[in-house]
Design a protein around this motif. Structure first.
Motif, PDB file in Angstrom:
ATOM      1  N   PHE A 290       0.812  -1.218   0.000  1.00 15.28           N
ATOM      2  CA  PHE A 290       0.000   0.000   0.000  1.00 15.28           C
ATOM      3  C   PHE A 290       0.845   1.268   0.000  1.00 15.28           C
ATOM      4  O   PHE A 290       0.313   2.369   0.073  1.00 15.28           O
ATOM      5  CB  PHE A 290      -0.958  -0.006   1.192  1.00 15.28           C
ATOM      6  CG  PHE A 290      -1.988  -1.093   1.096  1.00 15.28           C
ATOM      7  CD1 PHE A 290      -3.028  -0.990   0.181  1.00 15.28           C
ATOM      8  CD2 PHE A 290      -1.896  -2.222   1.886  1.00 15.28           C
ATOM      9  CE1 PHE A 290      -3.972  -1.991   0.072  1.00 15.28           C
ATOM     10  CE2 PHE A 290      -2.835  -3.231   1.784  1.00 15.28           C
ATOM     11  CZ  PHE A 290      -3.875  -3.119   0.880  1.00 15.28           C
ATOM     12  N   ASN A 291       2.155   1.086  -0.029  1.00 18.32           N
ATOM     13  CA  ASN A 291       3.078   2.221  -0.090  1.00 18.32           C
ATOM     14  C   ASN A 291       2.850   3.207   1.051  1.00 18.32           C
ATOM     15  O   ASN A 291       2.605   4.395   0.829  1.00 18.32           O
ATOM     16  CB  ASN A 291       2.958   2.911  -1.458  1.00 18.32           C
ATOM     17  CG  ASN A 291       4.056   3.926  -1.659  1.00 18.32           C
ATOM     18  OD1 ASN A 291       5.118   3.813  -1.040  1.00 18.32           O
ATOM     19  ND2 ASN A 291       3.808   4.910  -2.494  1.00 18.32           N
ATOM     20  N   VAL A 292       2.840   2.697   2.274  1.00 17.86           N
ATOM     21  CA  VAL A 292       2.617   3.556   3.437  1.00 17.86           C
ATOM     22  C   VAL A 292       3.567   3.196   4.567  1.00 17.86           C
ATOM     23  O   VAL A 292       4.176   2.132   4.566  1.00 17.86           O
ATOM     24  CB  VAL A 292       1.178   3.417   3.983  1.00 17.86           C
ATOM     25  CG1 VAL A 292       0.179   4.096   3.081  1.00 17.86           C
ATOM     26  CG2 VAL A 292       0.814   1.960   4.205  1.00 17.86           C
TER      27      VAL A 292
ATOM     28  N   ASP B 240       2.085   4.143  10.528  1.00 17.21           N
ATOM     29  CA  ASP B 240       1.165   5.069  11.191  1.00 17.21           C
ATOM     30  C   ASP B 240       0.012   5.491  10.299  1.00 17.21           C
ATOM     31  O   ASP B 240      -0.905   6.155  10.753  1.00 17.21           O
ATOM     32  CB  ASP B 240       1.929   6.294  11.705  1.00 17.21           C
ATOM     33  CG  ASP B 240       2.535   7.103  10.579  1.00 17.21           C
ATOM     34  OD1 ASP B 240       3.173   6.480   9.704  1.00 17.21           O
ATOM     35  OD2 ASP B 240       2.373   8.328  10.571  1.00 17.21           O
ATOM     36  N   LYS B 241       0.039   5.101   9.004  1.00 16.20           N
ATOM     37  CA  LYS B 241      -1.075   5.429   8.115  1.00 16.20           C
ATOM     38  C   LYS B 241      -2.139   4.333   8.103  1.00 16.20           C
ATOM     39  O   LYS B 241      -3.190   4.489   7.499  1.00 16.20           O
ATOM     40  CB  LYS B 241      -0.580   5.629   6.679  1.00 16.20           C
ATOM     41  CG  LYS B 241       0.507   6.671   6.528  1.00 16.20           C
ATOM     42  CD  LYS B 241      -0.053   8.055   6.696  1.00 16.20           C
ATOM     43  CE  LYS B 241       1.041   9.088   6.524  1.00 16.20           C
ATOM     44  NZ  LYS B 241       0.616  10.400   7.020  1.00 16.20           N
ATOM     45  N   LEU B 242      -1.833   3.202   8.727  1.00 14.26           N
ATOM     46  CA  LEU B 242      -2.806   2.115   8.772  1.00 14.26           C
ATOM     47  C   LEU B 242      -3.898   2.450   9.782  1.00 14.26           C
ATOM     48  O   LEU B 242      -3.694   3.268  10.677  1.00 14.26           O
ATOM     49  CB  LEU B 242      -2.116   0.812   9.207  1.00 14.26           C
ATOM     50  CG  LEU B 242      -1.090   0.206   8.273  1.00 14.26           C
ATOM     51  CD1 LEU B 242      -0.494  -1.037   8.928  1.00 14.26           C
ATOM     52  CD2 LEU B 242      -1.724  -0.157   6.939  1.00 14.26           C
ATOM     53  N   PRO B 243      -5.066   1.821   9.656  1.00 15.92           N
ATOM     54  CA  PRO B 243      -6.063   1.964  10.724  1.00 15.92           C
ATOM     55  C   PRO B 243      -5.456   1.454  12.027  1.00 15.92           C
ATOM     56  O   PRO B 243      -4.583   0.586  12.020  1.00 15.92           O
ATOM     57  CB  PRO B 243      -7.207   1.069  10.256  1.00 15.92           C
ATOM     58  CG  PRO B 243      -7.042   0.952   8.789  1.00 15.92           C
ATOM     59  CD  PRO B 243      -5.564   1.024   8.545  1.00 15.92           C
ATOM     60  N   LEU B 244      -5.927   1.989  13.159  1.00 13.29           N
ATOM     61  CA  LEU B 244      -5.305   1.665  14.441  1.00 13.29           C
ATOM     62  C   LEU B 244      -6.177   0.723  15.259  1.00 13.29           C
ATOM     63  O   LEU B 244      -7.373   0.590  15.016  1.00 13.29           O
ATOM     64  CB  LEU B 244      -5.090   2.946  15.236  1.00 13.29           C
ATOM     65  CG  LEU B 244      -4.380   4.087  14.509  1.00 13.29           C
ATOM     66  CD1 LEU B 244      -4.336   5.321  15.394  1.00 13.29           C
ATOM     67  CD2 LEU B 244      -2.983   3.662  14.114  1.00 13.29           C
TER      68      LEU B 244
ATOM     69  N   TYR C 253      -6.055  -4.451   7.859  1.00  8.70           N
ATOM     70  CA  TYR C 253      -4.821  -4.506   8.633  1.00  8.70           C
ATOM     71  C   TYR C 253      -4.876  -3.381   9.641  1.00  8.70           C
ATOM     72  O   TYR C 253      -5.270  -2.272   9.309  1.00  8.70           O
ATOM     73  CB  TYR C 253      -3.610  -4.345   7.719  1.00  8.70           C
ATOM     74  CG  TYR C 253      -3.552  -5.413   6.668  1.00  8.70           C
ATOM     75  CD1 TYR C 253      -3.022  -6.666   6.965  1.00  8.70           C
ATOM     76  CD2 TYR C 253      -4.064  -5.182   5.398  1.00  8.70           C
ATOM     77  CE1 TYR C 253      -3.008  -7.665   5.995  1.00  8.70           C
ATOM     78  CE2 TYR C 253      -4.060  -6.174   4.428  1.00  8.70           C
ATOM     79  CZ  TYR C 253      -3.527  -7.408   4.737  1.00  8.70           C
ATOM     80  OH  TYR C 253      -3.512  -8.405   3.791  1.00  8.70           O
TER      81      TYR C 253
ATOM     82  N   ILE D 201      -1.567  -0.013  18.835  1.00  8.18           N
ATOM     83  CA  ILE D 201      -0.904   1.066  19.564  1.00  8.18           C
ATOM     84  C   ILE D 201      -1.190   0.940  21.051  1.00  8.18           C
ATOM     85  O   ILE D 201      -2.272   0.544  21.461  1.00  8.18           O
ATOM     86  CB  ILE D 201      -1.327   2.474  19.077  1.00  8.18           C
ATOM     87  CG1 ILE D 201      -2.831   2.650  19.171  1.00  8.18           C
ATOM     88  CG2 ILE D 201      -0.851   2.721  17.677  1.00  8.18           C
ATOM     89  CD1 ILE D 201      -3.264   4.071  19.054  1.00  8.18           C
TER      90      ILE D 201
ATOM     91  N   LEU E 192       0.599   9.550  15.053  1.00  7.03           N
ATOM     92  CA  LEU E 192       0.606   8.811  16.311  1.00  7.03           C
ATOM     93  C   LEU E 192       1.381   9.536  17.392  1.00  7.03           C
ATOM     94  O   LEU E 192       1.062   9.460  18.568  1.00  7.03           O
ATOM     95  CB  LEU E 192       1.232   7.434  16.082  1.00  7.03           C
ATOM     96  CG  LEU E 192       0.445   6.586  15.108  1.00  7.03           C
ATOM     97  CD1 LEU E 192       1.102   5.245  14.915  1.00  7.03           C
ATOM     98  CD2 LEU E 192      -0.969   6.414  15.617  1.00  7.03           C
TER      99      LEU E 192
ATOM    100  N   ASN F  58      -3.956   8.644   5.316  1.00  7.81           N
ATOM    101  CA  ASN F  58      -4.294   7.544   6.215  1.00  7.81           C
ATOM    102  C   ASN F  58      -5.289   6.623   5.520  1.00  7.81           C
ATOM    103  O   ASN F  58      -6.240   7.096   4.890  1.00  7.81           O
ATOM    104  CB  ASN F  58      -4.940   8.068   7.496  1.00  7.81           C
ATOM    105  CG  ASN F  58      -3.990   8.918   8.302  1.00  7.81           C
ATOM    106  OD1 ASN F  58      -2.844   8.531   8.506  1.00  7.81           O
ATOM    107  ND2 ASN F  58      -4.440  10.077   8.726  1.00  7.81           N
TER     108      ASN F  58
END
Ligand SMILES: [Mg+2]
Ligand SMILES: [Zn+2]
Ligand SMILES: [Zn+2]
Ligand SMILES: [Zn+2]
Lengths: 103, 881
Positions: A32-34, A37-41, A75, A79, B127, B844
């Motif tokens: 996804f080229n990220v 911290d750009k993923l859902p948490l 995904y 945290i 974050l 995001n």
């Protein structure tokens, strides 16, 4: 009466959660080229996260079978409570203040 | 061309220092008055002429410019004692808590400072952003004892909106703004970053005001009323208060007045400065005008619906737009909008003159501003803009050359955006092609009413004219009405037939409906089908009359095949499908309407219509528009020949029917009385989980509901398809059978909050009944029909139920509007990326696949990517043959 221990993973409404290995998660980030911290948490205090033993910094894969497409993959980046802390109170405070003034 | 005077490169937010305030000030304001008795601004007062000009004809004493050119100039007030800036009070509290009361240092040791400093350096945005780290740093410091001087621990209490106390043990000490400022001053520069202050533009002590800027008079102009009485702006009023109290405070301090008096005045100054910034601060009584009106101060100017942001910045008024009443025109295409000629000659499109359109543009310019497809302005190659008038038009046309831009008037075929408020969804703004017409209203095709939610009882709509080639083509390709026939929300047509189109289609295509060749030729001609889809030869070859089904199939694509149940389907136990003896199963094969009647299920908007859906999805939007345009025109022509009307006799029921209904209702009333008697005798059996009263109520409600249904069913026996109101209800054109039985048989129970009517008087709904009367009649059961008419008590009960409905809708719209705004704010930046993930504007990931299935509803069939059922059906039927 004896307390019955319930494993929430057995519940049909709890989708399948798996912890990804370092390589797997890197692969996903690359796909996804990220950065993570750009993923859902997801919080490490989440009941399922606690049971499967995921730690802050892990990436977990969630496969839901209740979606309209039959199966959907998510995904999430785990945290710790410490990372999230700063956000809460103040933000909520401000939102409430803003609303009461406006409406 | 308009020259941009200054270009904004960056904006830096910070806190104004007292020096900055003095530096930008042209005047220290010391007098609380505005004008003297002659109406002349008082020197060093709030309206001093050095602060800018608000009177046309005068010149600014500072910059010498005229009214309109002078931007105004700031002044300042030297405060006798410092006051807290309310907007910063919360931040002041946080800082006070985390720094030492004695040495002013952040209460963290070297190691901890290193740690947080490190974190700040590598802060990423979501974050671990700087805000969060600063908060963590300050929380940590607030809990510590000063590691530098070991000063004793005291807690700082903040009392909203602007008071600080220091507490230790049982003791408590108020911190004056002077104390607060002293503490903030002591904070060393190297701690600024850790408490979230940018040392280049701000210092914490500046959050406590010692000097107050006075905005230019251009920001708070006074207005002169008809009676030549000057009325000052609210901000000026507030500044007058501040200066006055400031003056008294200073005098008292200088005269050595008692501490108590000084403190009172100081507190008052704090109050005025606070309300000057924000007059709706919680915990502070709002400052009022002499008339009792609450003053609008700085914060009120900016916030809320009427504030600068939502009203003037997000809600800018635009040029190249028009607004007028809408009215229907069934003869224009769904893609079109009728624009009145007087609107068309006002709105212009800039068109570049090229070798290809030079002659055309000359003609247009020669028409001038007053003959319709004309032009209003020409922009020459040197950039000069020239107005075209009747006297200059020929000269302008003569000198017209390649490279000029002609601002030509709106003409047929131009693409415009058309909008109706409230703009609740994407389809509230769509692109239409212009049709210039006489008279004063915008004309709209009826099929496009549902997405706009428009009707013609006085609705007004807005029209916007895109000014660039890119905007026009984009609008034409993705916003055109025909591209929006299928709703992006539920994947079925939102644009389609309604009302007369539906009942007309039924009248035309039902079995036994026949039309003579003359009638057909006329209808085809009227609806633009003749010589287009059907040639005149068709009439030479046949002598026998046309059936309605034959008429209809002319409009279908030649290889179209669909099958579906019509709206009039009786839902028989066993469906006979293509052999339905009521003609309620539609079979279209290879463009032929073999069986079934066309009604709401075929092409009605917003009702999962099958035929229109199929045409648009399988043959494209051009074919869909073509079908809708021609089918509606054909149906209008036919329905005008057949005739459709409704009157009160549509709900007339023969004598024996009325007797039957009366009997049903009488029985129900008796049953209700039996229940009440049983209850009074204490013999009523209690339902589990309910009180005995609830049990009784539920039984009565059930009994009466059953009675109404039975009465309705009894009436329905007489309500056959001969009655036009029934045709409308059953085909889905307008109304339903419940409405009709309420007209014919019985209205039924009126309710408020789901309960029978019982409030109003002591233990009764109206004084016409005995106290405690639980009978059907006394609790809002209306046994009359609209046809028969309601008794006075029934009429009153009916209006009670009606009122609840009105209140509900009013409340619902307010609540859903608010929810909608919150949702839009939260979702507005989300977009589907090339890899089909949904992301927000900081990249995001929100969804890994759009909608979790990657399906666009407007391209799906009934929510699925492919219509498996139909494919299977088609395969099976084709194999049989
Ligand atoms: Mg209306
Ligand atoms: Zn000036
Ligand atoms: Zn200290
Ligand atoms: Zn049937």
């Amino acid at each position: 009466m004896t307390k019955k221990k319930i494993n929430i993973l057995d519940n049909e409404f709890v989708p399948e959660h798996t912890i990804l290995t370092e390589e797997e998660s890197n692969e996903i980030l690359q796909k996804f080229n990220v950065t993570h911290d750009k993923l859902p948490l997801i919080l490490d205090t989440d009941p399922v996260v606690k049971i499967i033993g995921a730690k802050s910094g892990d990436v977990i894969k969630i496969v839901r079978s209740d979606s309209p497409a039959g199966k959907s993959v998510f995904y999430r980046y785990v945290i710790g409570e410490d990372i999230k802390q700063g956000l809460e109170e103040d933000l909520v405070d401000e939102i409430i203040e803003e609303e009461s003034g406006e409406e | 061309m308009f020259k941009v005077p200054k270009v904004i490169d960056t904006i830096q937010f910070g806190i104004l220092s007292p020096e900055d305030v003095r530096k930008m000030s042209v005047l220290r304001v010391i007098t609380a008055d505005t004008y003297d008795d002659d109406g002349y601004p008082i020197e060093k007062g709030l309206m001093d002429q050095r602060l800018g000009v608000i009177d046309p004809g005068l010149k600014c004493k500072t910059c010498g410019q005229k009214f309109g050119d002078c931007p105004g100039h700031f002044g300042h007030i030297e405060l006798a004692r410092p006051v807290i800036h309310v907007g910063h009070a919360k931040d002041v509290h946080k800082i006070l808590k985390s720094v030492c009361r004695d040495c002013g240092k952040l209460k963290l040791d070297t190691a901890q400072r290193e740690h947080f400093h490190d974190q700040l350096m590598k802060a990423s945005d979501r974050l671990k952003n700087k805000e969060i780290i600063v908060k963590e740093t300050m929380d940590k410091a607030a809990k510590s004892v000063c590691p530098w001087c070991g000063s004793d621990k005291r807690t700082i209490k903040f009392e909203k909106p602007y008071t600080f106390y220091e507490e230790w043990g049982e003791e408590r000490n108020k911190l004056t703004p002077i104390d607060v400022r002293e503490r903030l001053e002591k904070i060393p520069l190297e701690d600024y970053e850790l408490i979230g202050v940018n040392k280049d533009v701000s210092k914490p002590e500046w959050m406590v005001l010692t000097v107050l800027p006075v905005p230019p008079v251009t920001v708070r102009p006074s207005i002169t009323l008809e009676s030549s009485v000057r009325s000052e702006d609210d901000l000026t009023h507030k500044l007058v208060d501040i200066i006055r109290i400031n003056q008294r405070l200073r005098e008292n301090i200088d005269a050595g007045a008692p501490q108590l008096i000084v403190e009172d005045l100081w507190e008052l100054l704090q109050y005025h400065v606070t309300t000057y910034f924000n007059n709706s601060t919680s915990g502070v009584p709002p400052a009022r005008h002499r008339s009792g009106r609450i003053l609008k101060t700085i914060s009120q100017r900016l916030s809320g619906k009427e504030g600068r942001f939502r009203s003037n910045l997000s809600g800018k008024r635009v040029d190249f737009s028009a607004r007028t009443v809408v009215s229907p025109d069934p003869y224009i295409s769904i893609n079109e909008v009728g624009v009145p000629d007087f609107v068309a000659s006002e709105l212009t499109v800039p068109e570049k003159v090229t070798v290809h359109n030079l002659e055309e543009m000359k003609v247009i310019v020669r028409n001038g501003p007053n003959t319709h497809p004309g032009a209003n302005y020409v922009i020459r190659n040197d950039g000069r803009r020239k107005k075209i008038t009747d006297t200059t038009k020929d000269d302008v046309a003569e000198e017209l050359d390649v490279g000029f831009t002609v601002e030509r008037q709106l003409r047929d075929g131009d693409i415009v955006l058309f909008n109706r408020q409230p703009s609740l969804h994407r389809l509230s703004i769509m692109a239409h092609e212009v049709r210039v017409m006489p008279y004063k209203t915008f004309r709209l095709n009826l099929c496009v009413c549902p997405p706009y939610n428009a009707d013609f009882d006085g609705d007004e709509m807005n029209l916007h004219l895109p000014q660039t080639e890119e905007a026009r083509s984009e609008a034409g390709i993705i916003m055109k009405v025909q591209e929006n026939i299928i709703s992006p929300r539920f994947g079925e047509p939102v644009i389609g037939g309604m009302q007369d189109y539906i009942s007309g289609a039924y009248l035309m295509t039902r079995d036994g409906s026949e039309f003579s060749a003359e009638e057909v030729e006329e209808s085809f001609y009227e609806s633009g089908i003749l010589n287009n889809k059907v040639g005149v030869e068709a009439f030479n070859e046949r002598s026998k009359p046309w059936t309605g089904k034959e008429l209809f199939e002319v409009l279908l694509p030649k290889d179209l095949s669909v099958e579906f149940r019509s709206k009039t389907c009786r839902k028989c136990e066993r469906c006979e499908f293509a052999n339905c003896k009521f003609d309620n199963y539609v079979v279209i094969k290879e463009g032929k309407l073999l069986h079934g009647v066309i009604d709401g299920a075929a092409f009605k908007a917003r009702s999962s219509c099958k035929l229109l859906d199929k045409i648009v999805k399988d043959y494209g939007s051009d074919e869909g528009r073509e079908f809708l345009d021609s089918v509606t025109k054909l149906i209008i022509s036919v329905i005008m020949k057949v005739g459709l009307t409704t009157g009160i006799d549509d709900v007339d029921i023969p004598e024996e029917g009325l007797e039957r209904i009366d009997e049903i209702l009488e029985n129900a009333r008796n049953k209700v009385m039996e229940n009440i008697d049983a209850y009074n005798r204490g013999e009523l059996e209690k339902q589990p989980g309910q009180t005995i009263e609830d049990t009784l109520e539920n039984r009565i409600m059930a009994e009466l509901a059953k009675a109404r249904d039975n009465a309705g069913a009894a009436a329905e026996q007489y309500l056959g398809m001969k009655r036009h109101a029934v045709i409308m209800a059953k085909t889905g054109a307008k109304g339903n059978m419940l409405d009709l039985t309420q007209m014919a048989a019985c209205l039924g129970q009126m309710t408020v909050r789901g309960k029978r009517l019982h409030r109003g008087y002591q233990e009764r709904s109206l004084p016409h009944f005995k106290r405690g009367d639980r009978s059907a009649k006394a609790r809002g059961f209306v046994s009359s029909s609209y046809r028969k008419g309601l008794s006075p008590t029934e009429f009153f009960f009916h209006s009670m139920g009606g009122r609840e409905g009105l209140v509900d809708t009013a409340v619902r719209t307010a609540q859903s509007g608010y929810m909608q705004r919150r949702l839009i704010n939260a979702l507005q930046d989300l977009k589907v990326e090339k890899d089909r993930t949904v992301r927000d504007n900081s990249n995001n990931i929100i969804q890994f696949e759009y909608g979790e299935d990657g399906v666009d509803p407007s391209r799906s069939s009934y929510g699925e990517a492919v219509d498996i059922d139909w494919i299977i059906h088609k395969t099976i039927t084709s194999r049989k043959e």
